[in-house]
Design a protein around this motif. Structure first.
Motif, PDB file in Angstrom:
ATOM      1  N   LEU A   1      -7.798   5.488  -3.975  1.00 43.39           N
ATOM      2  CA  LEU A   1      -8.698   6.189  -3.024  1.00 43.39           C
ATOM      3  C   LEU A   1      -8.170   5.877  -1.702  1.00 43.39           C
ATOM      4  CD1 LEU A   1     -12.181   5.184  -4.639  1.00 43.39           C
ATOM      5  CD2 LEU A   1     -10.785   7.086  -5.042  1.00 43.39           C
ATOM      6  N   SER A   2      -8.565   6.521  -0.752  1.00 47.48           N
ATOM      7  CA  SER A   2      -7.759   6.556   0.743  1.00 47.48           C
ATOM      8  C   SER A   2      -8.781   5.337   1.487  1.00 47.48           C
ATOM      9  CB  SER A   2      -8.216   7.607   1.278  1.00 47.48           C
ATOM     10  OG  SER A   2      -9.384   8.300   1.713  1.00 47.48           O
ATOM     11  N   GLY A   3      -7.883   4.431   1.902  1.00 42.20           N
ATOM     12  CA  GLY A   3      -8.581   3.264   2.563  1.00 42.20           C
ATOM     13  C   GLY A   3      -7.536   2.160   2.346  1.00 42.20           C
ATOM     14  N   PRO A   4      -7.435   1.160   3.060  1.00 45.50           N
ATOM     15  CA  PRO A   4      -6.714   0.003   2.928  1.00 45.50           C
ATOM     16  C   PRO A   4      -7.008  -0.905   1.843  1.00 45.50           C
ATOM     17  CG  PRO A   4      -7.611  -0.481   5.076  1.00 45.50           C
ATOM     18  CD  PRO A   4      -8.060   1.196   4.645  1.00 45.50           C
ATOM     19  N   GLN A   5      -8.464  -1.049   1.400  1.00 48.07           N
ATOM     20  CA  GLN A   5      -9.090  -2.026   0.608  1.00 48.07           C
ATOM     21  C   GLN A   5      -8.642  -1.543  -0.882  1.00 48.07           C
ATOM     22  OE1 GLN A   5     -10.432   0.322   2.524  1.00 48.07           O
ATOM     23  NE2 GLN A   5     -12.647  -0.035   2.441  1.00 48.07           N
ATOM     24  N   PHE A   6      -8.240  -0.202  -1.246  1.00 47.40           N
ATOM     25  CA  PHE A   6      -8.240   0.215  -2.476  1.00 47.40           C
ATOM     26  C   PHE A   6      -6.858   0.259  -2.816  1.00 47.40           C
ATOM     27  CE2 PHE A   6     -11.740   2.456  -0.462  1.00 47.40           C
ATOM     28  CZ  PHE A   6     -12.709   2.214  -1.210  1.00 47.40           C
ATOM     29  N   PHE A   7      -6.617   0.113  -4.337  1.00 44.82           N
ATOM     30  CA  PHE A   7      -5.260   0.190  -4.713  1.00 44.82           C
ATOM     31  C   PHE A   7      -5.532   0.761  -6.495  1.00 44.82           C
ATOM     32  CE2 PHE A   7      -6.668  -4.087  -6.382  1.00 44.82           C
ATOM     33  CZ  PHE A   7      -6.351  -4.097  -7.479  1.00 44.82           C
ATOM     34  N   SER A   8      -4.437   1.104  -7.005  1.00 43.18           N
ATOM     35  CA  SER A   8      -4.448   1.563  -8.412  1.00 43.18           C
ATOM     36  C   SER A   8      -3.104   1.255  -8.883  1.00 43.18           C
ATOM     37  CB  SER A   8      -4.887   3.179  -8.309  1.00 43.18           C
ATOM     38  OG  SER A   8      -4.622   3.680  -9.841  1.00 43.18           O
ATOM     39  N   ASP A   9      -2.930   1.007 -10.157  1.00 40.12           N
ATOM     40  CA  ASP A   9      -1.606   0.469 -10.998  1.00 40.12           C
ATOM     41  C   ASP A   9      -1.896   0.915 -12.550  1.00 40.12           C
ATOM     42  OD1 ASP A   9      -2.685  -1.816 -11.805  1.00 40.12           O
ATOM     43  OD2 ASP A   9      -1.778  -2.752  -9.952  1.00 40.12           O
ATOM     44  N   GLN A  10      -1.092   0.460 -13.224  1.00 37.39           N
ATOM     45  CA  GLN A  10      -1.156   0.873 -14.728  1.00 37.39           C
ATOM     46  C   GLN A  10      -2.277  -0.487 -15.225  1.00 37.39           C
ATOM     47  OE1 GLN A  10      -0.348   3.977 -15.650  1.00 37.39           O
ATOM     48  NE2 GLN A  10      -0.482   2.571 -17.581  1.00 37.39           N
ATOM     49  N   THR A  11      -2.059  -1.470 -14.542  1.00 38.66           N
ATOM     50  CA  THR A  11      -3.172  -2.550 -15.279  1.00 38.66           C
ATOM     51  C   THR A  11      -4.574  -2.297 -14.958  1.00 38.66           C
ATOM     52  OG1 THR A  11      -1.396  -4.171 -14.726  1.00 38.66           O
ATOM     53  CG2 THR A  11      -3.495  -5.167 -14.868  1.00 38.66           C
ATOM     54  N   HIS A  12      -4.748  -1.527 -13.990  1.00 43.01           N
ATOM     55  CA  HIS A  12      -6.193  -1.098 -13.379  1.00 43.01           C
ATOM     56  C   HIS A  12      -6.704   0.451 -13.660  1.00 43.01           C
ATOM     57  CE1 HIS A  12      -4.983  -4.590 -11.089  1.00 43.01           C
ATOM     58  NE2 HIS A  12      -6.343  -4.815 -11.331  1.00 43.01           N
ATOM     59  N   HIS A  13      -5.858   1.052 -14.919  1.00 47.20           N
ATOM     60  CA  HIS A  13      -6.347   2.204 -15.441  1.00 47.20           C
ATOM     61  C   HIS A  13      -7.778   1.956 -16.187  1.00 47.20           C
ATOM     62  CE1 HIS A  13      -4.301   1.009 -18.948  1.00 47.20           C
ATOM     63  NE2 HIS A  13      -4.967   1.863 -19.649  1.00 47.20           N
ATOM     64  N   ASP A  14      -8.081   1.000 -16.508  1.00 49.49           N
ATOM     65  CA  ASP A  14      -9.236   0.985 -17.448  1.00 49.49           C
ATOM     66  C   ASP A  14     -10.455   0.080 -17.080  1.00 49.49           C
ATOM     67  OD1 ASP A  14      -7.985  -1.642 -17.727  1.00 49.49           O
ATOM     68  OD2 ASP A  14      -7.980  -1.435 -19.993  1.00 49.49           O
ATOM     69  N   HIS A  15     -10.407  -0.270 -15.713  1.00 49.39           N
ATOM     70  CA  HIS A  15     -11.554  -1.097 -15.154  1.00 49.39           C
ATOM     71  C   HIS A  15     -11.436  -1.048 -13.776  1.00 49.39           C
ATOM     72  CE1 HIS A  15      -8.236  -3.986 -15.078  1.00 49.39           C
ATOM     73  NE2 HIS A  15      -8.807  -4.471 -13.885  1.00 49.39           N
ATOM     74  N   VAL A  16     -12.458  -1.252 -13.102  1.00 47.81           N
ATOM     75  CA  VAL A  16     -12.544  -1.439 -11.683  1.00 47.81           C
ATOM     76  C   VAL A  16     -12.600  -2.785 -11.487  1.00 47.81           C
ATOM     77  CG1 VAL A  16     -14.168  -1.059  -9.645  1.00 47.81           C
ATOM     78  CG2 VAL A  16     -14.164   0.634 -11.349  1.00 47.81           C
ATOM     79  N   HIS A  17     -11.612  -3.305 -10.438  1.00 50.46           N
ATOM     80  CA  HIS A  17     -11.418  -4.811  -9.879  1.00 50.46           C
ATOM     81  C   HIS A  17     -12.341  -4.789  -8.497  1.00 50.46           C
ATOM     82  CE1 HIS A  17      -9.192  -8.412  -8.766  1.00 50.46           C
ATOM     83  NE2 HIS A  17      -9.366  -7.806  -7.445  1.00 50.46           N
ATOM     84  N   MET A  18     -12.994  -5.975  -8.341  1.00 46.99           N
ATOM     85  CA  MET A  18     -13.544  -6.126  -7.101  1.00 46.99           C
ATOM     86  C   MET A  18     -13.413  -7.566  -6.572  1.00 46.99           C
ATOM     87  SD  MET A  18     -17.143  -4.595  -7.765  1.00 46.99           S
ATOM     88  CE  MET A  18     -17.340  -4.034  -9.661  1.00 46.99           C
ATOM     89  N   GLY A  19     -12.515  -7.587  -5.442  1.00 48.04           N
ATOM     90  CA  GLY A  19     -12.130  -9.080  -5.117  1.00 48.04           C
ATOM     91  C   GLY A  19     -12.682  -9.220  -3.731  1.00 48.04           C
ATOM     92  N   PHE A  20     -13.031 -10.656  -3.588  1.00 47.96           N
ATOM     93  CA  PHE A  20     -13.578 -10.947  -2.211  1.00 47.96           C
ATOM     94  C   PHE A  20     -12.692 -12.234  -1.811  1.00 47.96           C
ATOM     95  CE2 PHE A  20     -16.553  -8.917  -4.877  1.00 47.96           C
ATOM     96  CZ  PHE A  20     -17.247  -8.152  -4.177  1.00 47.96           C
ATOM     97  N   THR A  21     -12.903 -12.296  -0.464  1.00 50.83           N
ATOM     98  CA  THR A  21     -12.173 -13.401   0.390  1.00 50.83           C
ATOM     99  C   THR A  21     -12.828 -14.752   0.479  1.00 50.83           C
ATOM    100  OG1 THR A  21     -13.099 -12.677   2.511  1.00 50.83           O
ATOM    101  CG2 THR A  21     -10.931 -11.878   1.918  1.00 50.83           C
ATOM    102  N   THR A  22     -14.251 -14.742   0.144  1.00 52.35           N
ATOM    103  CA  THR A  22     -15.112 -15.889  -0.017  1.00 52.35           C
ATOM    104  C   THR A  22     -16.007 -15.786  -0.738  1.00 52.35           C
ATOM    105  OG1 THR A  22     -16.329 -15.058   1.464  1.00 52.35           O
ATOM    106  CG2 THR A  22     -14.824 -16.282   2.544  1.00 52.35           C
TER     107      THR A  22
END
Length: 153
Positions: free
Chosen positions: A132-153
């Motif tokens: 998706l467009s935006g610096p917080q989004f990424f996509s790769d082969q490892t993430h084709h089957d789930h949504v990852h949500m990461g937080f700094t704190t």
């Protein structure tokens, strides 16, 4: 991405007291947590940022979690960068409203909108099957089957 190692679940002991977010998530029937993820939450080692986003998203969707802390590699797959999962600052969701992220029949808007909501709710690092467009989004082969949500704190 291929799985190259399996890490045993080491959630830690149940904490003597839990945050209100942890208690609420464990009681939330719209978020399905596998046993290791339940133990992670009960251990008190999952940040409230993760718990609160799941609670907010549960008002909009039924979610099935695959991993929070336990069993995730220490580093991001294929890198030497530390993952947010072992530090209790990330969650992976593999099913939304009963639809597997990996299933071609799952509406792309359902997955993309969950990714956008996670970012709007404070996730600095949102991965999924599409870029998706935006610096917080990424996509790769490892993430084709789930949504990852990461937080700094």
């Amino acid at each position: 991405g291929r799985v190259t190692q399996v890490n045993p679940s080491q959630p830690g002991a149940t904490a003597p007291t839990l945050t209100s977010a942890a208690t609420a998530l464990l009681a939330q029937t719209r978020v399905t947590l596998p046993p290791a993820a339940q133990a992670d939450v009960r251990s008190g080692q999952v940040h409230d940022s993760v718990l609160n986003v799941l609670l907010t998203l549960a008002q909009e969707h039924e979610l099935t979690v695959s991993v929070v802390r336990s069993g995730h590699p220490i580093d991001v797959f294929g890198t030497t960068r530390p993952s947010d999962h072992p530090r209790g600052r990330a969650v992976d969701v593999w099913r939304i409203d009963g639809n597997a992220v990996v299933n071609p029949a799952t509406p792309t808007a359902l997955v993309d909108n969950l990714m956008r909501r996670a970012a709007a709710l404070g996730s600095y690092n949102v991965g999924g099957p599409r870029q998706l467009s935006g610096p917080q989004f990424f996509s790769d082969q490892t993430h084709h089957d789930h949504v990852h949500m990461g937080f700094t704190t």
